[in-house]
Design a protein around this motif. Sequence first.
Motif, PDB file in Angstrom:
ATOM      1  N   SER A 169       0.829  -1.203   0.000  1.00 44.80           N
ATOM      2  CA  SER A 169       0.000   0.000   0.000  1.00 44.80           C
ATOM      3  C   SER A 169       0.866   1.257   0.000  1.00 44.80           C
ATOM      4  O   SER A 169       0.599   2.210  -0.746  1.00 44.80           O
ATOM      5  N   LYS A 225      -3.071   7.862  -5.544  1.00 42.04           N
ATOM      6  CA  LYS A 225      -3.843   6.854  -4.818  1.00 42.04           C
ATOM      7  C   LYS A 225      -3.878   7.185  -3.328  1.00 42.04           C
ATOM      8  O   LYS A 225      -2.955   7.776  -2.791  1.00 42.04           O
ATOM      9  N   GLN A 226      -4.978   6.782  -2.693  1.00 38.86           N
ATOM     10  CA  GLN A 226      -5.135   6.973  -1.257  1.00 38.86           C
ATOM     11  C   GLN A 226      -5.376   5.621  -0.593  1.00 38.86           C
ATOM     12  O   GLN A 226      -5.758   4.662  -1.241  1.00 38.86           O
ATOM     13  N   THR A 227      -5.176   5.590   0.690  1.00 40.78           N
ATOM     14  CA  THR A 227      -5.370   4.369   1.465  1.00 40.78           C
ATOM     15  C   THR A 227      -6.838   3.958   1.465  1.00 40.78           C
ATOM     16  O   THR A 227      -7.717   4.784   1.679  1.00 40.78           O
ATOM     17  N   SER A 228      -7.079   2.678   1.246  1.00 45.03           N
ATOM     18  CA  SER A 228      -8.452   2.154   1.273  1.00 45.03           C
ATOM     19  C   SER A 228      -8.944   2.071   2.709  1.00 45.03           C
ATOM     20  O   SER A 228      -8.157   2.061   3.661  1.00 45.03           O
ATOM     21  N   GLU A 257     -10.171  -0.508   4.117  1.00 45.14           N
ATOM     22  CA  GLU A 257      -9.674  -1.773   4.672  1.00 45.14           C
ATOM     23  C   GLU A 257      -8.244  -1.618   5.201  1.00 45.14           C
ATOM     24  O   GLU A 257      -7.921  -2.094   6.296  1.00 45.14           O
ATOM     25  N   GLU A 284      -6.861   1.197   6.103  1.00 47.49           N
ATOM     26  CA  GLU A 284      -6.935   2.098   7.265  1.00 47.49           C
ATOM     27  C   GLU A 284      -7.182   1.292   8.528  1.00 47.49           C
ATOM     28  O   GLU A 284      -6.551   1.523   9.558  1.00 47.49           O
ATOM     29  N   ASN A 331      -7.950   8.893   3.273  1.00 51.31           N
ATOM     30  CA  ASN A 331      -8.901   9.912   2.845  1.00 51.31           C
ATOM     31  C   ASN A 331      -9.330  10.730   4.060  1.00 51.31           C
ATOM     32  O   ASN A 331      -9.778  10.174   5.057  1.00 51.31           O
ATOM     33  N   ARG A 347     -12.958  10.252   5.685  1.00 46.35           N
ATOM     34  CA  ARG A 347     -13.383   9.030   6.390  1.00 46.35           C
ATOM     35  C   ARG A 347     -13.094   9.120   7.854  1.00 46.35           C
ATOM     36  O   ARG A 347     -12.207   9.609   8.369  1.00 46.35           O
TER      37      ARG A 347
END
Length: 82
Positions: free
Chosen positions: A35, A44-47, A49, A51, A79, A82
């Motif tokens: 990741s 791209k950003q961290t999903s 899941e 996180e 993000n 979130r």
Amino acid sequence: MSNNTKKTSGKIATLAAHTLNSPTSSATARSLAASALAQKSTDKQTSAEMEETAGKVLGSDKYNEDTKALAASVLSQANKAR
């Protein structure tokens, strides 16, 4: 959706590459490393899941400092909304 423009640093990218190449790295460490590398030179950003995984790693005594460094990097690129 709010974007996070942070990118993986060179130091963390090197750590991630070593983690992926090490036969003794855990599956969790490898996921975090992948990741982090995916966010090195892209938008791209961290999903969600990842996180969750990163948060669990940071809150656990089970993982070493390198894995926690990867988790912190991944989590910092999450993000903002979130």
